[in-house]
Scaffold this active site. Sequence first.
Site, PDB file in Angstrom:
ATOM      1  N   SER A  26     117.465  73.486   7.989  1.00  0.00           N
ATOM      2  CA  SER A  26     116.242  73.641   9.789  1.00  0.00           C
ATOM      3  C   SER A  26     117.087  74.073  11.083  1.00  0.00           C
ATOM      4  O   SER A  26     118.747  73.403  10.268  1.00  0.00           O
ATOM      5  CB  SER A  26     115.781  72.034   9.642  1.00  0.00           C
ATOM      6  OG  SER A  26     115.388  71.785  10.786  1.00  0.00           O
TER       7      SER A  26
ATOM      8  N   TYR B 268     116.785  63.695   7.600  1.00  0.00           N
ATOM      9  CA  TYR B 268     117.022  64.872   7.542  1.00  0.00           C
ATOM     10  C   TYR B 268     117.098  66.039   7.416  1.00  0.00           C
ATOM     11  O   TYR B 268     117.997  67.216   7.097  1.00  0.00           O
ATOM     12  CB  TYR B 268     115.266  65.071   8.253  1.00  0.00           C
ATOM     13  CG  TYR B 268     114.555  66.727   8.411  1.00  0.00           C
ATOM     14  CD1 TYR B 268     113.832  66.864   6.811  1.00  0.00           C
ATOM     15  CD2 TYR B 268     115.102  67.307   9.050  1.00  0.00           C
ATOM     16  CE1 TYR B 268     112.940  68.143   6.364  1.00  0.00           C
ATOM     17  CE2 TYR B 268     114.023  68.685   8.665  1.00  0.00           C
ATOM     18  CZ  TYR B 268     112.903  68.801   7.637  1.00  0.00           C
ATOM     19  OH  TYR B 268     112.629  70.322   7.291  1.00  0.00           O
TER      20      TYR B 268
ATOM     21  N   LYS C  52     119.921  68.517   5.925  1.00  0.00           N
ATOM     22  CA  LYS C  52     120.043  70.250   6.283  1.00  0.00           C
ATOM     23  C   LYS C  52     120.470  70.978   6.580  1.00  0.00           C
ATOM     24  O   LYS C  52     121.598  71.500   6.132  1.00  0.00           O
ATOM     25  CB  LYS C  52     118.865  70.620   6.775  1.00  0.00           C
ATOM     26  CG  LYS C  52     117.475  70.304   6.882  1.00  0.00           C
ATOM     27  CD  LYS C  52     116.833  71.021   5.517  1.00  0.00           C
ATOM     28  CE  LYS C  52     115.334  70.392   4.546  1.00  0.00           C
ATOM     29  NZ  LYS C  52     114.513  71.451   4.163  1.00  0.00           N
TER      30      LYS C  52
END
Length: 251
Positions: free
Chosen positions: A143, A156, A160
């Site tokens: 991401s 998150y 990533k």
Amino acid sequence: MSDRFAGRTAIITGASRGIGLAIAERLVADGAKVVITGRKADALAEAVTRLGGHDQALGVAGHTADADHCDEVITRAIDTFGSADLLVNNTGINPVYGPLTELDLAVARTIVEVNCISALSWVQKTHQAWMGKHGGAIVNVASVGGIRPAPGIAMYGASKAMLIHLTAELALELGPGIRVNAVAPAVVKTKFASALYEGREEEVAAAYPLGRLGAPRDVAGAAAFLLSEDAAWMTGQTVVVDGGFTLGGAA
């Protein structure tokens, strides 16, 4: 669309919908057989039908972080289609929104377990079962949150970032027979990302030089390229697929 993956089998985690399913569709269109995973058997059955039925695709329900599930998927891929040449680690979770100072550490551990550790497990097991002897190609779905700060979804993004680093490390370890790359999308219009744009899509898209949010097919095209021989001299790279967002859009 082509036959560049003819005779090859791809395993794609988290592929009953969204980006994972779009990647599966693109690989099938380019001649591959696919084995897709997800937690819901009924959703996987619908996806298999969409992919052309059991001659083209196999769905295996289970939790991506479950080692036994991983073993079953790889075994069934080889038994059903004869190989496990391509791997796409697409499964990811982001169950919280808010500052890191208020993050439940148990949730933080789960995010890292699913988004990073399980991806490494899939690579290890696929390597042991097939790729170590026969070669292959791997794509990890990262991401842009792993490249630049993303307030509200920081854990998150951190997971990533770890996945991006794992991609480079694995590329060094597994070459020359196995290539490992990643794609890093910005906001793509999927159920997973809906909280980031629903009700304000035009406003969010204004930060993108190309004037729109991503579609799953945008990521699928990049992933298919990285898995193909067109990218035969690429490994350890993270290809940003973001409509120009990271060129200077708002964080």
